[in-house]
Enzyme design. Structure first.
Site, mmCIF file in Angstrom:
data_model
loop_
_atom_site.group_PDB
_atom_site.id
_atom_site.type_symbol
_atom_site.label_atom_id
_atom_site.label_comp_id
_atom_site.label_asym_id
_atom_site.label_seq_id
_atom_site.Cartn_x
_atom_site.Cartn_y
_atom_site.Cartn_z
ATOM 1 N N TYR A 49 -3.813 -11.328 1.168
ATOM 2 C CA TYR A 49 -3.705 -9.972 0.614
ATOM 3 C C TYR A 49 -5.018 -9.199 0.778
ATOM 4 O O TYR A 49 -5.021 -8.028 1.166
ATOM 5 C CB TYR A 49 -3.331 -10.096 -0.867
ATOM 6 C CG TYR A 49 -3.070 -8.800 -1.590
ATOM 7 C CD1 TYR A 49 -1.944 -8.029 -1.309
ATOM 8 C CD2 TYR A 49 -3.928 -8.365 -2.597
ATOM 9 C CE1 TYR A 49 -1.704 -6.848 -2.012
ATOM 10 C CE2 TYR A 49 -3.689 -7.197 -3.296
ATOM 11 C CZ TYR A 49 -2.574 -6.441 -2.993
ATOM 12 O OH TYR A 49 -2.334 -5.273 -3.687
ATOM 13 N N LYS A 86 -5.415 -5.773 2.904
ATOM 14 C CA LYS A 86 -5.804 -4.521 2.239
ATOM 15 C C LYS A 86 -7.144 -3.999 2.760
ATOM 16 O O LYS A 86 -7.336 -2.784 2.883
ATOM 17 C CB LYS A 86 -5.850 -4.726 0.719
ATOM 18 C CG LYS A 86 -4.471 -4.876 0.080
ATOM 19 C CD LYS A 86 -3.537 -3.733 0.444
ATOM 20 C CE LYS A 86 -2.386 -3.532 -0.508
ATOM 21 N NZ LYS A 86 -1.424 -2.515 -0.036
HETATM 22 N N1 LIG Z 1 0.116 -2.719 -9.159
HETATM 23 C C1 LIG Z 1 -1.189 -2.666 -8.903
HETATM 24 O O1 LIG Z 1 -2.037 -2.683 -9.831
HETATM 25 C C2 LIG Z 1 -1.675 -2.559 -7.498
HETATM 26 C C3 LIG Z 1 -3.057 -2.666 -7.263
HETATM 27 C C4 LIG Z 1 -3.534 -2.508 -5.977
HETATM 28 C C5 LIG Z 1 -2.643 -2.264 -4.945
HETATM 29 N N2 LIG Z 1 -1.312 -2.189 -5.181
HETATM 30 C C6 LIG Z 1 -0.427 -1.936 -4.051
HETATM 31 O O2 LIG Z 1 0.487 -0.917 -4.367
HETATM 32 C C7 LIG Z 1 1.709 -1.136 -3.645
HETATM 33 C C8 LIG Z 1 2.884 -1.163 -4.618
HETATM 34 O O3 LIG Z 1 2.689 -2.236 -5.518
HETATM 35 P P1 LIG Z 1 3.514 -2.401 -6.875
HETATM 36 O O4 LIG Z 1 2.558 -2.969 -7.853
HETATM 37 O O5 LIG Z 1 4.257 -1.160 -7.184
HETATM 38 O O6 LIG Z 1 4.515 -3.572 -6.446
HETATM 39 P P2 LIG Z 1 6.032 -3.863 -6.856
HETATM 40 O O7 LIG Z 1 6.232 -5.304 -6.538
HETATM 41 O O8 LIG Z 1 6.328 -3.364 -8.228
HETATM 42 O O9 LIG Z 1 6.859 -2.958 -5.827
HETATM 43 C C9 LIG Z 1 6.789 -3.170 -4.452
HETATM 44 C C10 LIG Z 1 8.092 -2.714 -3.818
HETATM 45 O O10 LIG Z 1 7.971 -2.914 -2.392
HETATM 46 C C11 LIG Z 1 9.192 -3.457 -1.939
HETATM 47 N N3 LIG Z 1 8.950 -4.186 -0.697
HETATM 48 C C12 LIG Z 1 8.416 -5.418 -0.529
HETATM 49 N N4 LIG Z 1 8.351 -5.728 0.776
HETATM 50 C C13 LIG Z 1 8.864 -4.680 1.449
HETATM 51 C C14 LIG Z 1 9.066 -4.375 2.816
HETATM 52 N N5 LIG Z 1 8.734 -5.238 3.789
HETATM 53 N N6 LIG Z 1 9.603 -3.172 3.143
HETATM 54 C C15 LIG Z 1 9.960 -2.282 2.196
HETATM 55 N N7 LIG Z 1 9.807 -2.522 0.890
HETATM 56 C C16 LIG Z 1 9.259 -3.688 0.512
HETATM 57 C C17 LIG Z 1 9.693 -4.331 -3.066
HETATM 58 O O11 LIG Z 1 11.089 -4.576 -2.945
HETATM 59 C C18 LIG Z 1 9.313 -3.507 -4.279
HETATM 60 O O12 LIG Z 1 10.362 -2.636 -4.664
HETATM 61 C C19 LIG Z 1 1.511 -2.410 -2.858
HETATM 62 O O13 LIG Z 1 1.060 -2.118 -1.565
HETATM 63 C C20 LIG Z 1 0.416 -3.113 -3.637
HETATM 64 O O14 LIG Z 1 -0.286 -4.041 -2.850
HETATM 65 C C21 LIG Z 1 -0.802 -2.352 -6.436
#
Ligand SMILES: NC(=O)c1ccc[n+]([C@@H]2O[C@H](COP(=O)([O-])OP(=O)(O)OC[C@H]3O[C@@H](n4cnc5c(N)ncnc54)[C@H](O)[C@@H]3O)[C@@H](O)[C@H]2O)c1
Length: 304
Positions: A155, A159
């Site tokens: 990851y 990123k």
């Molecule tokens: N939540 C946090 O604090 C946080 C922090 C840093 C980065 N991020 C990034 O933000 C983004 C969203 O994260 P989140 O926390 O909302 O996650 P989440 O797991 O709540 O949602 C992610 C969504 O992406 C979908 N998904 C997974 N693989 C996929 C694919 N190949 N094609 C299309 N859809 C796909 C899943 O079905 C899900 O609905 C991600 O890139 C994550 O790495 C999140």
């Protein structure tokens, strides 16, 4: 912020942050293509946006392969006649310590985050360049990519690489008026609900909407997904026309600007550097040695 007449794609928009981005873009007037690997949640989000007066269509599919990226752009063009904004939000985790991580776990994360960002941005920029009136690319990084995080080889690699691509793309796309930025979000979602220090607060928020405590929102910059959506709408808007090549953090009550790597100390030696010469010079350079990792969250004694 007024985005009426703009068409946007949000990947992984069926849950969590992606859903909040799609809803906020639609609330600002954009017509949205809601993508998710899970077709049911993509459809639910598109239906909810439409039911509340917005414009959205769902286009399910797992981002990574070029064909899915091309299909998403095609869907925006067929439904709305154009594409102005792409948010590459889709993501998964397959955490494991380096010496136990499998090739499959490494590849799965790189495929969704890194290849998925590359293929979607390439397809979108091809279309935006054809249109000839600029565009907005909003990629998604993470504190783990900026700083490193134990258990996240795959990851943090993906990123950090995304932010690397953002810097390159901001230069390549500048002449076409396409801005390219990375959002570095932190929010309560399925991805973060299991972090032990956050878990009780996230559970209470999910159960009955109990607001997250102030120390989490301010000191940790950890809020709910909607807290991160304003940044995406701003970056998509005319007011961010000059913002490009940036990594911008958002979460809870905190907004931040990340620096990019650059040399912090240099030394010179006529004719180059031998190993012994470097060993002698190292104490002076090491004053600037860099820290790694994300500081562990700490709740204040009063819990507020
Ligand atoms: N939540 C946090 O604090 C946080 C922090 C840093 C980065 N991020 C990034 O933000 C983004 C969203 O994260 P989140 O926390 O909302 O996650 P989440 O797991 O709540 O949602 C992610 C969504 O992406 C979908 N998904 C997974 N693989 C996929 C694919 N190949 N094609 C299309 N859809 C796909 C899943 O079905 C899900 O609905 C991600 O890139 C994550 O790495 C999140």
């Amino acid at each position: 912020m007024e985005l009426t007449g703009r068409a946007a794609i949000v990947t992984g928009a069926g849950r969590g942050l992606g859903r909040a981005y799609a809803e906020a873009l639609a609330a600002a007037g954009a017509a949205v293509v809601v993508n998710d690997a899970d077709a049911d949640v993509a459809r639910e989000v598109a239906e909810k946006i439409t039911a509340t007066g917005g414009t959205a269509v769902d286009e399910p599919g797992a981002v990574g392969p070029s064909e899915v990226a091309l299909r998403l752009v095609e869907r925006a063009v067929t439904a709305y006649g154009r594409l102005d904004v792409l948010v590459t939000n889709a993501g998964i985790l397959r955490d494991r310590i380096l010496w136990k991580m499998t090739d499959e776990e490494f590849d799965a994360v790189l495929d969704v985050h890194l290849r998925g960002t590359f293929t979607c941005v390439r397809a979108a920029v091809q279309r935006m360049r054809e249109q000839g009136d600029g565009g907005r690319v909003i990629a998604v990084g993470s504190p783990a990519g900026q700083r490193g995080n134990v258990g996240q080889t795959n990851y943090s690699a993906a990123k950090a690489a995304i932010v690397g691509m953002v810097r390159t793309w901001s230069m390549e796309c500048a002449r076409a008026g396409i801005t390219v930025n990375a959002v570095i979000p932190v929010a309560a979602t399925a991805m973060t609900a299991t972090i032990p220090a956050f878990q009780p607060y996230v559970s209470a928020w999910q159960a009955d909407g109990t607001p997250l405590p102030r120390w989490l929102r301010a000191a940790e910059g950890f809020g709910v997904p909607a807290d991160a959506a304003g940044l995406v709408v701003f970056l998509a808007s005319a007011r961010a026309a000059d913002v490009t090549g940036q990594a911008i953090g958002v979460g809870g009550d905190r907004l931040s600007l990340w620096c990019h790597p650059q040399e912090v100390a240099t030394a010179y030696s006529d004719g180059g550097w031998s190993a012994d010469g470097i060993a002698d010079a190292w104490p002076a350079l090491s004053r600037w040695a860099q820290s790694v990792g994300i500081p562990a969250p700490e709740a204040p004694a009063d819990g507020r």
